[in-house]
Write an enzyme that holds these catalytic residues in place. Structure first.
Site, short mmCIF file in Angstrom:
data_model
loop_
_atom_site.label_atom_id
_atom_site.label_comp_id
_atom_site.label_asym_id
_atom_site.label_seq_id
_atom_site.Cartn_x
_atom_site.Cartn_y
_atom_site.Cartn_z
CG HIS A 17 -2.20 0.88 1.16
ND1 HIS A 17 -2.17 2.48 1.33
CD2 HIS A 17 -3.26 0.81 0.67
CE1 HIS A 17 -3.06 2.85 1.10
NE2 HIS A 17 -3.77 1.86 0.77
CG ASP B 192 -8.02 -4.11 -3.67
OD1 ASP B 192 -7.08 -2.91 -3.81
OD2 ASP B 192 -9.45 -3.88 -3.46
C1 SDX Z 1 -5.90 0.32 -3.29
O1 SDX Z 1 -4.28 4.59 -1.92
C2 SDX Z 1 -5.19 3.90 -1.52
O2 SDX Z 1 -5.70 4.23 -0.38
C3 SDX Z 1 -5.52 2.85 -2.33
C4 SDX Z 1 -6.74 2.04 -1.60
C5 SDX Z 1 -8.13 2.62 -1.22
O3 SDX Z 1 -8.83 2.21 -0.65
O4 SDX Z 1 -8.24 3.53 -2.37
O5 SDX Z 1 -6.18 1.44 -0.48
C6 SDX Z 1 -7.18 0.63 -2.34
O6 SDX Z 1 -5.61 0.49 -4.24
C7 SDX Z 1 -5.18 -0.99 -2.33
C8 SDX Z 1 -4.09 -1.23 -3.27
C9 SDX Z 1 -4.41 -2.40 -4.37
N1 SDX Z 1 -3.05 -2.78 -5.19
C10 SDX Z 1 -2.51 -3.86 -5.21
O7 SDX Z 1 -2.97 -4.73 -4.35
C11 SDX Z 1 -1.63 -4.05 -6.37
C12 SDX Z 1 -0.37 -4.89 -5.56
N2 SDX Z 1 0.32 -3.65 -4.61
C13 SDX Z 1 1.41 -2.80 -5.27
O8 SDX Z 1 1.26 -2.73 -6.81
C14 SDX Z 1 2.02 -1.92 -4.33
O9 SDX Z 1 2.15 -2.31 -3.25
C15 SDX Z 1 1.13 -0.44 -4.51
C16 SDX Z 1 1.18 0.06 -5.67
C17 SDX Z 1 -0.05 -1.02 -3.92
C18 SDX Z 1 1.99 0.61 -3.31
O10 SDX Z 1 3.12 0.47 -4.19
P1 SDX Z 1 4.30 1.15 -3.48
O11 SDX Z 1 4.07 1.80 -1.90
O12 SDX Z 1 4.48 2.52 -4.40
O13 SDX Z 1 5.54 0.54 -3.44
P2 SDX Z 1 6.60 0.30 -4.29
O14 SDX Z 1 5.92 0.15 -5.97
O15 SDX Z 1 7.46 1.53 -4.26
O16 SDX Z 1 7.44 -0.84 -4.09
C19 SDX Z 1 8.21 -0.96 -2.84
C20 SDX Z 1 9.00 -2.31 -3.14
C21 SDX Z 1 9.17 -2.56 -4.50
O17 SDX Z 1 10.45 -3.54 -4.39
P3 SDX Z 1 12.00 -2.98 -4.63
O18 SDX Z 1 12.21 -2.26 -5.78
O19 SDX Z 1 12.26 -2.09 -3.34
O20 SDX Z 1 12.95 -4.37 -4.39
O21 SDX Z 1 7.98 -3.15 -2.48
C22 SDX Z 1 7.77 -4.24 -3.65
C23 SDX Z 1 8.24 -3.51 -5.18
O22 SDX Z 1 8.65 -4.30 -6.04
N3 SDX Z 1 6.28 -4.42 -3.81
C24 SDX Z 1 5.72 -5.59 -4.01
C25 SDX Z 1 4.40 -5.31 -4.09
N4 SDX Z 1 4.31 -4.06 -3.79
C26 SDX Z 1 5.34 -3.55 -3.75
N5 SDX Z 1 6.34 -6.83 -4.35
C27 SDX Z 1 5.44 -7.76 -4.52
N6 SDX Z 1 4.16 -7.75 -4.49
C28 SDX Z 1 3.64 -6.34 -4.13
N7 SDX Z 1 2.09 -6.33 -4.03
#
Ligand code: SDX
Length: 393
Positions: free
Chosen positions: A271, A328
């Site tokens: 998140h 989710d």
């Molecule tokens: C919602 O904003 C809100 O409030 C949204 C929401 C709402 O109520 O409106 O809460 C609803 O959208 C919830 C989120 C739903 N999305 C997902 O579940 C999709 C999977 N999650 C990711 O895409 C991700 O976690 C995000 C987009 C939600 C958040 O990404 P961040 O905080 O920007 O994290 P990042 O992309 O900067 O990643 C940081 C690290 C990375 O690894 P490194 O580059 O440091 O090695 O964490 C890893 C990422 O690769 N990472 C994940 C991951 N999410 C981040 N690795 C594996 N699985 C994941 N889900």
């Protein structure tokens, strides 16, 4: 007023958005709507009561809630011409595309309520959206499966009316377990607002140009569709089905995620704000087992989801990155058990998020200091250069 936060001007200049609607503490895993903890609202309130709270800022009295509910009941039907709309789409159209288009089309049917500065027009368009979205969502689903559209039945509650329009047929009376209605109502409460997430920021940005509420909400629906945002609930179920189809080896899947296989994420995890367990996910997880027990359904996907959570929360890769289940992660298992097709899950998210979008848009429009959203940029392109005739290129 006592208990209200006041900001010094210096802070206000640095904050991207100032709002009094929803408070999140991402480290502590706290979520409050207008100061009320989400756990209490999920347990004690109802979706229409929470919608009133988000929009008007206070929990309604019994009379205010009755009046709000009555107004919503009076607008659940769609204009008869609107029904042609659904027949125009391919049967396999994604319902989020239909929903975004239909919400935008509301501005063509209700041209009497487009003025964003007329409080009466803003109120009636807010009511029309809350009352008609379930009808639109149900009609999109019924059209996709070639079944007749049922008129809303205003003797039913908000969620029961939606379930009946979605799953009822003219040939037999529709019965639904009141406990199941309560769970879906509670899920809508959990989704109702979440401060400045992607889709809410979109609604505010579009509204900041003084576009009407219908157009702003339609933009929010489109933003929510993305798999990194609301579309994640569909992506989670597709991920669980994929793991199941490949033999259910959760540990192997987690290793592939850690190895950053292209396009592979643990959907439903992580998140932008929560660096702790999403408080909504905890409530949904409990409801999931209750719904499956109530329906007498066992779902191997729930076992896979619970195993995924167990493995991830014990793995440094996820712990170091503060990746926890978000709202989710478990909702899709419930929606599937209720009978919704996977591609309709994000529509359910939109139904829940609607009052939050409306409340945030109204707050933005009521703030005289609001300017049209216009983010600046850091330019990284070429410095000035001059035109080269094509024969010299
Ligand atoms: C919602 O904003 C809100 O409030 C949204 C929401 C709402 O109520 O409106 O809460 C609803 O959208 C919830 C989120 C739903 N999305 C997902 O579940 C999709 C999977 N999650 C990711 O895409 C991700 O976690 C995000 C987009 C939600 C958040 O990404 P961040 O905080 O920007 O994290 P990042 O992309 O900067 O990643 C940081 C690290 C990375 O690894 P490194 O580059 O440091 O090695 O964490 C890893 C990422 O690769 N990472 C994940 C991951 N999410 C981040 N690795 C594996 N699985 C994941 N889900």
């Amino acid at each position: 007023q006592t208990g209200y936060v006041t900001l010094d001007p210096g802070f206000v200049n640095t904050a991207s958005t100032v709002s009094a609607i929803t408070y999140i503490d991402g480290d502590a895993g706290i979520l409050r709507y207008r100061g009320y903890p989400i756990e209490e609202l999920a347990d004690k309130s109802s979706f229409l009561e929470v919608a009133y709270l988000l929009i008007y800022g206070e929990l309604p009295t019994a009379a205010q809630l009755a009046d709000f509910t009555e107004k919503i009941k009076n607008h659940t039907m769609l204009h008869e011409d609107f029904k042609n709309f659904f027949a125009g789409f391919p049967r396999d159209a994604h319902p989020m595309a239909v929903l975004a288009s239909a919400v935008s089309a509301l501005s063509t049917f209700y041209q009497d309520s487009l003025d964003p500065f007329d409080p009466e027009q803003v109120d009636i368009s807010s009511i029309r959206l809350i009352s008609k979205l379930p009808t639109i969502a149900a009609y999109a689903y019924k059209t996709s499966i070639g079944q007749p559209l049922l008129y809303p039945d205003n003797s039913l509650g908000y969620v029961e009316n939606f379930l009946r329009m979605s799953f009822g047929v003219p040939t037999t009376p529709y019965e639904v377990d009141p406990e199941i209605v309560k769970v879906l109502d509670m899920l809508f409460v959990l989704h109702a607002d979440h401060e400045q997430n992607c889709s809410t920021s979109t609604v505010r940005l579009v509204g900041s140009s003084h576009a009407n509420l219908f157009s702003s909400i339609s933009a929010g629906v489109n933003a929510l569709w993305g798999p990194l945002h609301g579309g994640a609930n569909q992506a989670v179920l597709e991920m669980l089905e994929r793991i199941h189809a490949e033999g259910g080896d959760v540990d192997a899947f987690v290793e592939r995620v850690k190895n950053k296989e292209p396009g592979l994420k643990l959907m439903g995890f992580g998140h932008r704000v929560y660096r702790n367990y999403d408080p909504r996910a905890a409530v949904v997880k409990k409801a999931t087992t209750k719904v499956l027990d109530r329906l007498g359904k066992a779902d191997p996907l729930l076992d896979i989801a619970m195993r995924l959570e167990e493995v991830a929360l014990a793995d440094d890769y996820f712990v170091e990155r503060k990746l926890y289940p978000n709202v989710d992660f478990y909702t899709g298992v419930i929606y599937k058990a209720l009978g919704f097709p996977t591609n309709a899950f994000t529509v359910l998210f939109a139904l829940g998020r609607l009052p939050g979008w409306i409340a945030q848009w109204r707050e933005m429009m009521s703030d005289p200091t609001t300017k049209i959203g216009r983010p600046r940029q850091v330019y990284t392109g070429p410095t000035e250069r001059h035109y080269v005739p094509i024969e010299e290129r």
